[in-house]
Every structure is written in C-alpha cells, then in structure tokens.
Design a protein around this motif. Sequence first.
Motif, short mmCIF file in Angstrom:
data_model
loop_
_atom_site.label_atom_id
_atom_site.label_comp_id
_atom_site.label_asym_id
_atom_site.label_seq_id
_atom_site.Cartn_x
_atom_site.Cartn_y
_atom_site.Cartn_z
N UNK A 61 0.87 -1.17 0.00
CA UNK A 61 0.00 0.00 0.00
C UNK A 61 0.90 1.22 0.00
N UNK A 62 0.62 2.15 -0.92
CA UNK A 62 1.40 3.38 -1.08
C UNK A 62 0.44 4.56 -1.02
N UNK A 63 0.87 5.65 -0.43
CA UNK A 63 0.07 6.86 -0.38
C UNK A 63 0.86 7.98 -1.04
N UNK A 64 0.23 8.70 -1.94
CA UNK A 64 0.87 9.83 -2.62
C UNK A 64 0.90 11.01 -1.65
N UNK A 65 2.05 11.69 -1.58
CA UNK A 65 2.13 12.86 -0.72
C UNK A 65 2.46 14.15 -1.46
N UNK A 66 2.96 14.05 -2.68
CA UNK A 66 3.22 15.27 -3.45
C UNK A 66 3.40 14.91 -4.93
N UNK A 67 3.28 15.91 -5.75
CA UNK A 67 3.51 15.74 -7.18
C UNK A 67 4.15 17.03 -7.68
N UNK A 68 5.45 16.98 -7.90
CA UNK A 68 6.18 18.17 -8.35
C UNK A 68 5.69 18.63 -9.70
N UNK A 69 5.71 19.89 -9.90
CA UNK A 69 5.19 20.48 -11.13
C UNK A 69 5.88 19.94 -12.38
N UNK A 70 7.17 19.74 -12.36
CA UNK A 70 7.89 19.28 -13.54
C UNK A 70 8.04 17.78 -13.66
N UNK A 71 7.48 17.02 -12.73
CA UNK A 71 7.67 15.58 -12.71
C UNK A 71 6.54 14.85 -13.44
N UNK A 72 6.88 13.74 -14.07
CA UNK A 72 5.88 12.90 -14.72
C UNK A 72 5.19 11.97 -13.74
N UNK A 73 5.83 11.75 -12.59
CA UNK A 73 5.32 10.79 -11.61
C UNK A 73 5.15 11.44 -10.24
N UNK A 74 4.10 11.06 -9.52
CA UNK A 74 3.92 11.59 -8.16
C UNK A 74 4.90 10.92 -7.19
N UNK A 75 5.16 11.60 -6.07
CA UNK A 75 5.99 11.03 -5.01
C UNK A 75 5.08 10.47 -3.94
#
Length: 100
Positions: A61-75
């Motif tokens: 189980x993974x939870x997204x905590x951010x998505x940088x503006x220039x990134x293709x993938x969320x962190x």
Amino acid sequence: RVVAILQRNWRPYVCSFPEDAGRADGVSKTESILVIPMDVRIPKIRIRTRQIAQLASARIVVRIHSWSRGSSYPDGHYVRCLGEIGDLEAETRAILVEHG
C-alpha cells in the motif's frame, strides 16, 4: 473557475514492484523506485525505501504525498505490505483497500 485547492484527496493505492526490482546487491541503502499501481488509470508512483529486495514480490500500500510540477510521476511513501502477489489473502486485502 478553480481558485485554489484546499486539500488534495489522495487515497491509498495498492502497488507492486517492477519484475526486475528484486535484483538487489544485498546492500540495504535507500533507493527510489517506481511502483506500479493496480489501478491502470494511476501513473507509476515514485517511493524511497530500503526494503526493495524484501518487498519485490509483494503487494504493498502506497500513499501519494506530493507531485512536483515538472515531474511525470507523483511522489509517495510506503504504508504497509499486504502479502505476496498471488496469495488469496493478500489479493483479497488489495481489493478491499482499492475499493474502500
């Protein structure tokens, strides 16, 4: 018109590691890896973990905590392990996490 986003509604996602992720050199260092969500509408999620070798064949189980503006993938971050891929209990837990 959207004025602001007050709170993102990130939910937990059930993911697995790519097939070649289990090939570790035995060193337990923190590495970034793209995990693959069960929901095909969600892009791969970048997480950092030291447990790649141990979790390579598991549903997690993974939870997204951010998505940088220039990134293709969320962190995101690792929450817990549901069990081995293909195990009936693990797959049942995965369905329950994905659907509420």
